[in-house]
Motif scaffolding. Structure first.
Motif, PDB file in Angstrom:
ATOM      1  N   VAL A   1       0.948  -0.701   0.033  1.00  0.00           N
ATOM      2  CA  VAL A   1       0.075  -0.147   0.366  1.00  0.00           C
ATOM      3  C   VAL A   1       0.861   1.305   0.355  1.00  0.00           C
ATOM      4  O   VAL A   1       0.529   2.584  -0.396  1.00  0.00           O
ATOM      5  CB  VAL A   1      -1.055  -0.340   1.096  1.00  0.00           C
ATOM      6  CG1 VAL A   1      -2.061   1.036   1.295  1.00  0.00           C
ATOM      7  CG2 VAL A   1      -2.406  -1.069   0.755  1.00  0.00           C
TER       8      VAL A   1
ATOM      9  N   SER B   1      -6.969   4.342  -5.692  1.00  0.00           N
ATOM     10  CA  SER B   1      -6.797   2.656  -5.168  1.00  0.00           C
ATOM     11  C   SER B   1      -8.206   2.368  -5.896  1.00  0.00           C
ATOM     12  O   SER B   1      -9.344   2.858  -5.616  1.00  0.00           O
ATOM     13  CB  SER B   1      -6.088   1.958  -4.052  1.00  0.00           C
ATOM     14  OG  SER B   1      -7.515   2.421  -2.870  1.00  0.00           O
TER      15      SER B   1
ATOM     16  N   ALA C   1     -10.112   1.640  -3.143  1.00  0.00           N
ATOM     17  CA  ALA C   1     -10.727   1.440  -2.592  1.00  0.00           C
ATOM     18  C   ALA C   1     -11.840   2.978  -2.078  1.00  0.00           C
ATOM     19  O   ALA C   1     -12.807   3.359  -2.474  1.00  0.00           O
ATOM     20  CB  ALA C   1      -9.992   1.743  -0.952  1.00  0.00           C
ATOM     21  N   ASP C   2     -11.022   3.717  -3.153  1.00  0.00           N
ATOM     22  CA  ASP C   2     -11.458   5.122  -3.537  1.00  0.00           C
ATOM     23  C   ASP C   2     -12.537   5.347  -4.282  1.00  0.00           C
ATOM     24  O   ASP C   2     -12.131   4.980  -5.132  1.00  0.00           O
ATOM     25  CB  ASP C   2      -9.921   6.329  -4.496  1.00  0.00           C
ATOM     26  CG  ASP C   2      -8.648   6.209  -3.412  1.00  0.00           C
ATOM     27  OD1 ASP C   2      -9.117   6.972  -2.643  1.00  0.00           O
ATOM     28  OD2 ASP C   2      -7.707   5.516  -3.596  1.00  0.00           O
ATOM     29  N   ALA C   3     -13.334   6.302  -4.127  1.00  0.00           N
ATOM     30  CA  ALA C   3     -14.745   5.832  -4.474  1.00  0.00           C
ATOM     31  C   ALA C   3     -15.195   4.434  -4.712  1.00  0.00           C
ATOM     32  O   ALA C   3     -16.434   4.725  -5.432  1.00  0.00           O
ATOM     33  CB  ALA C   3     -14.192   6.946  -6.565  1.00  0.00           C
TER      34      ALA C   3
ATOM     35  N   HIS D   1     -10.006  -3.205  -2.206  1.00  0.00           N
ATOM     36  CA  HIS D   1     -10.629  -3.049  -1.342  1.00  0.00           C
ATOM     37  C   HIS D   1     -11.445  -4.231  -0.476  1.00  0.00           C
ATOM     38  O   HIS D   1     -12.836  -4.385  -2.031  1.00  0.00           O
ATOM     39  CB  HIS D   1     -11.568  -2.099  -0.515  1.00  0.00           C
ATOM     40  CG  HIS D   1     -12.094  -1.215  -0.794  1.00  0.00           C
ATOM     41  ND1 HIS D   1     -13.148  -0.593   0.148  1.00  0.00           N
ATOM     42  CD2 HIS D   1     -12.877  -1.436  -2.105  1.00  0.00           C
ATOM     43  CE1 HIS D   1     -13.823  -0.945  -0.658  1.00  0.00           C
ATOM     44  NE2 HIS D   1     -14.090  -0.117  -2.076  1.00  0.00           N
TER      45      HIS D   1
ATOM     46  N   GLY E   1     -13.498  -2.856   4.822  1.00  0.00           N
ATOM     47  CA  GLY E   1     -12.470  -1.940   5.544  1.00  0.00           C
ATOM     48  C   GLY E   1     -10.474  -2.669   5.448  1.00  0.00           C
ATOM     49  O   GLY E   1     -10.280  -1.945   5.936  1.00  0.00           O
ATOM     50  N   GLN E   2     -10.640  -3.287   4.610  1.00  0.00           N
ATOM     51  CA  GLN E   2      -9.884  -4.112   4.417  1.00  0.00           C
ATOM     52  C   GLN E   2      -9.140  -4.015   2.934  1.00  0.00           C
ATOM     53  O   GLN E   2      -9.823  -4.031   2.141  1.00  0.00           O
ATOM     54  CB  GLN E   2      -9.947  -5.478   4.576  1.00  0.00           C
ATOM     55  CG  GLN E   2      -8.490  -7.160   4.309  1.00  0.00           C
ATOM     56  CD  GLN E   2      -7.623  -6.216   5.688  1.00  0.00           C
ATOM     57  OE1 GLN E   2      -7.501  -6.230   6.580  1.00  0.00           O
ATOM     58  NE2 GLN E   2      -6.322  -5.405   4.790  1.00  0.00           N
ATOM     59  N   LEU E   3      -7.876  -3.284   2.713  1.00  0.00           N
ATOM     60  CA  LEU E   3      -7.420  -4.004   1.794  1.00  0.00           C
ATOM     61  C   LEU E   3      -6.497  -4.399   1.235  1.00  0.00           C
ATOM     62  O   LEU E   3      -6.224  -5.455   1.881  1.00  0.00           O
ATOM     63  CB  LEU E   3      -5.948  -2.662   1.416  1.00  0.00           C
ATOM     64  CG  LEU E   3      -6.512  -0.845   1.761  1.00  0.00           C
ATOM     65  CD1 LEU E   3      -5.399   0.173   2.644  1.00  0.00           C
ATOM     66  CD2 LEU E   3      -7.077  -0.516   1.049  1.00  0.00           C
TER      67      LEU E   3
ATOM     68  N   LYS F   1      -4.760   5.305   3.266  1.00  0.00           N
ATOM     69  CA  LYS F   1      -6.266   4.212   2.157  1.00  0.00           C
ATOM     70  C   LYS F   1      -6.505   3.954   3.067  1.00  0.00           C
ATOM     71  O   LYS F   1      -8.073   2.840   2.591  1.00  0.00           O
ATOM     72  CB  LYS F   1      -4.817   3.416   1.317  1.00  0.00           C
ATOM     73  CG  LYS F   1      -4.843   3.547   0.120  1.00  0.00           C
ATOM     74  CD  LYS F   1      -6.068   5.155  -0.713  1.00  0.00           C
ATOM     75  CE  LYS F   1      -4.807   6.241  -1.890  1.00  0.00           C
ATOM     76  NZ  LYS F   1      -5.285   6.793  -1.816  1.00  0.00           N
TER      77      LYS F   1
ATOM     78  N   VAL G   1      -9.864   5.942   3.942  1.00  0.00           N
ATOM     79  CA  VAL G   1     -10.800   5.666   3.112  1.00  0.00           C
ATOM     80  C   VAL G   1     -11.333   4.712   3.014  1.00  0.00           C
ATOM     81  O   VAL G   1     -12.708   4.417   2.490  1.00  0.00           O
ATOM     82  CB  VAL G   1     -10.242   6.436   1.066  1.00  0.00           C
ATOM     83  CG1 VAL G   1     -11.088   5.299   0.524  1.00  0.00           C
ATOM     84  CG2 VAL G   1      -9.638   7.213   1.423  1.00  0.00           C
ATOM     85  N   ALA G   2     -10.873   2.819   2.957  1.00  0.00           N
ATOM     86  CA  ALA G   2     -11.482   2.084   3.339  1.00  0.00           C
ATOM     87  C   ALA G   2     -11.797   1.866   4.442  1.00  0.00           C
ATOM     88  O   ALA G   2     -12.777   1.306   4.116  1.00  0.00           O
ATOM     89  CB  ALA G   2     -10.153   1.197   3.199  1.00  0.00           C
ATOM     90  N   THR G   3     -11.534   2.397   5.325  1.00  0.00           N
ATOM     91  CA  THR G   3     -12.059   2.142   6.529  1.00  0.00           C
ATOM     92  C   THR G   3     -14.110   3.417   6.092  1.00  0.00           C
ATOM     93  O   THR G   3     -14.865   3.042   7.023  1.00  0.00           O
ATOM     94  CB  THR G   3     -11.956   3.116   8.147  1.00  0.00           C
ATOM     95  OG1 THR G   3     -10.514   2.256   8.518  1.00  0.00           O
ATOM     96  CG2 THR G   3     -12.574   2.539   8.927  1.00  0.00           C
TER      97      THR G   3
ATOM     98  N   GLN H   1     -14.799   3.625   3.049  1.00  0.00           N
ATOM     99  CA  GLN H   1     -15.919   3.137   2.946  1.00  0.00           C
ATOM    100  C   GLN H   1     -16.904   2.059   3.130  1.00  0.00           C
ATOM    101  O   GLN H   1     -17.955   2.041   3.181  1.00  0.00           O
ATOM    102  CB  GLN H   1     -15.240   2.730   1.712  1.00  0.00           C
ATOM    103  CG  GLN H   1     -14.443   3.712   1.001  1.00  0.00           C
ATOM    104  CD  GLN H   1     -15.590   3.824  -0.150  1.00  0.00           C
ATOM    105  OE1 GLN H   1     -17.076   3.641  -0.662  1.00  0.00           O
ATOM    106  NE2 GLN H   1     -15.193   4.901  -1.463  1.00  0.00           N
TER     107      GLN H   1
ATOM    108  N   ASP I   1     -18.847   7.446   0.586  1.00  0.00           N
ATOM    109  CA  ASP I   1     -17.867   7.165  -0.961  1.00  0.00           C
ATOM    110  C   ASP I   1     -16.374   8.574  -0.595  1.00  0.00           C
ATOM    111  O   ASP I   1     -16.501   9.196  -1.557  1.00  0.00           O
ATOM    112  CB  ASP I   1     -19.452   7.580  -1.146  1.00  0.00           C
ATOM    113  CG  ASP I   1     -18.097   7.191  -3.052  1.00  0.00           C
ATOM    114  OD1 ASP I   1     -17.437   6.733  -2.721  1.00  0.00           O
ATOM    115  OD2 ASP I   1     -19.766   7.500  -3.983  1.00  0.00           O
ATOM    116  N   ALA I   2     -15.675   7.862   0.047  1.00  0.00           N
ATOM    117  CA  ALA I   2     -13.811   8.655   0.496  1.00  0.00           C
ATOM    118  C   ALA I   2     -13.703   8.366  -0.769  1.00  0.00           C
ATOM    119  O   ALA I   2     -13.162   7.495  -1.611  1.00  0.00           O
ATOM    120  CB  ALA I   2     -13.902   8.831   1.758  1.00  0.00           C
ATOM    121  N   ILE I   3     -12.846   9.193  -1.020  1.00  0.00           N
ATOM    122  CA  ILE I   3     -11.865   9.444  -2.545  1.00  0.00           C
ATOM    123  C   ILE I   3     -10.211  10.481  -1.400  1.00  0.00           C
ATOM    124  O   ILE I   3     -10.233  11.096  -1.010  1.00  0.00           O
ATOM    125  CB  ILE I   3     -12.076  10.386  -3.789  1.00  0.00           C
ATOM    126  CG1 ILE I   3     -11.459   9.643  -5.128  1.00  0.00           C
ATOM    127  CG2 ILE I   3     -12.484  12.192  -3.288  1.00  0.00           C
ATOM    128  CD1 ILE I   3     -11.432  10.340  -5.849  1.00  0.00           C
ATOM    129  N   GLY I   4      -9.615   9.254  -1.537  1.00  0.00           N
ATOM    130  CA  GLY I   4      -7.865  10.101  -1.211  1.00  0.00           C
ATOM    131  C   GLY I   4      -7.140  10.522  -2.238  1.00  0.00           C
ATOM    132  O   GLY I   4      -7.281  10.511  -3.141  1.00  0.00           O
TER     133      GLY I   4
END
Lengths: 262, 262
Positions: free
Chosen positions: A76, A102, A104-106, A152, A156-158, B85, B88-90, B92, B97-100
């Motif tokens: 990461v 990543s 996870a983003d959006a 993701h 919450g897990q990448l 990240k 962001v994953a957390t 989500q 709807d987060a974007i890093g």
């Protein structure tokens, strides 16, 4: 129905990321393209280097990283941090309005942690879904998404996910919105009949010739899963795939391998 | 003119990022807020830890990191990679709807490398401009930008930039689009008259009382530049600043310090 706009989904791998001169040239050329586009990058070699510096030994099985919790942090950091942001800053320098992402983003790419049997790859993710709507919105506001090989699980897990697969899945997911072509940027000029002869590029492979080349074992080793990936994407409504040298980005008429179903 | 929507710009620092329980609770609460919002985070302690593991000694001058080329790589890995990240994953996971983002992404925040004199802070960036238009577009398509403390110089160089300052600059830059409030999430309940007494929160500070508190030396040390930052932002059309404990996010009526000009 209105004719769809063209979208290029380009994937660059480790060989180009490692070489600052090649990478700068590729990004300068990529920035010049006026059409909507998405970039996907790896970064495995850099991650392995950082792991080594930290005294962590990286285990690879069949060319895939076993992603322990410690390795995931490194992946990461390197993929989504150093490599992704360096690429984004360079694209911005060349006037390309990139946004690093990543999965996870959006909520762009959701994956499931790969089952621990038969082989436990740790925090490796198999893609479950790509959020084409969300990615399309980013493109519509003029941004160029730059994806690293991290997804993701929506809990919450990448997860570490193969960049080739991300590229193919993105290309398929964007096909309802665009006339999408997928480009794997490669150290060689394309798929070769003779690995020692760069002039032996096979310029077009369709499903029929693919099966014949497999049977004749002209396509083997690492190229086999790559092409399998490509044909799976073609079966899912992707129009074409190009396997080519970085040159293809500035000169799409250069000699390279084009894959289509027909 | 149509009444502007409210926007919350919240900044969380090292103390909350270090503490997984506090961080999860904060992010769960932040995710619940239905209004447009932006999060900014630090990550300095994690960066210092990684540097130490790599045998790199971190130099701080007046509480600010001297960002050598090696330290910059670490800062980008930790801030833009691991910490960003993970947050962001957390988010989500909690349905937000987060974007890093770094300042390079979507060309959001441009900075100049700080002059090497009188003190050479290395790759430290002083903010030149915030691209409110671009950030507003991300908010308009329903995204929640999550900024790390990294900016760029538009010439391909990433720069380490103070997260408090990024938060203030973002809040000011978004004020033409929103009725913006800035929230510094703090380990204490607010600005205290007696640092040893959590009940001594000053509930409201305006320009007049700020000057009086400075004169009386009730506000001193690290709180002084923080408040100076805040009042500069208020002078640039920001409506209000809150300095409060994490609790404020779920309970904006909790006892805390509110700063306004009047």
């Amino acid at each position: 129905m209105r004719k769809k706009q063209k979208l290029l989904v380009a994937k660059i791998g480790g060989n180009i990321i490692e070489d600052q001169v090649q990478l700068q040239q590729f990004l300068a050329d990529f920035a010049q393209l006026k059409q909507p586009k998405i970039l996907i990058h790896g970064g495995g070699k850099e991650a392995t280097k950082l792991a080594a510096k930290l005294g962590i030994e990286t285990t690879m099985i069949a060319g895939r990283r076993v992603t322990t919790a410690e390795e995931l942090d490194i992946v990461v950091q390197i993929y989504a941090g150093l490599v992704n942001k360096s690429i984004v800053a360079t694209l911005q320098k060349y006037g390309c309005d990139a946004i690093g992402m990543s999965g996870a983003d959006a909520n762009a790419i959701s994956a499931d942690k790969r089952p621990a049997k038969p082989i436990d790859y740790g925090y490796a993710g198999d893609i479950k879904s790509v959020n084409g709507t969300s990615i399309n919105k980013l493109i519509e506001i003029g941004l160029v998404p730059v994806f690293c090989a991290v997804t993701h699980d929506n809990k919450g897990q990448l997860l570490n996910t193969n960049a080739d697969t991300i590229a193919a899945e993105l290309a398929v997911a964007m096909s309802p919105y665009f006339e999408t072509s997928l480009f794997y940027c490669f150290e060689l000029p394309g798929v070769l009949t003779d690995i020692h002869d760069n002039d032996s590029v096979i310029e077009h492979i369709n499903l029929e010739t693919y099966n014949a080349l497999k049977k004749a074992e002209t396509i083997r080793d690492g190229m086999l899963p790559k092409l399998q990936n490509c044909f799976e994407a073609l079966h899912r409504n992707l129009k074409e795939v190009h396997i080519a040298n970085a040159e293809f980005i500035s000169n799409p008429n250069c000699k390279h391998t084009k894959l289509t179903l027909q």
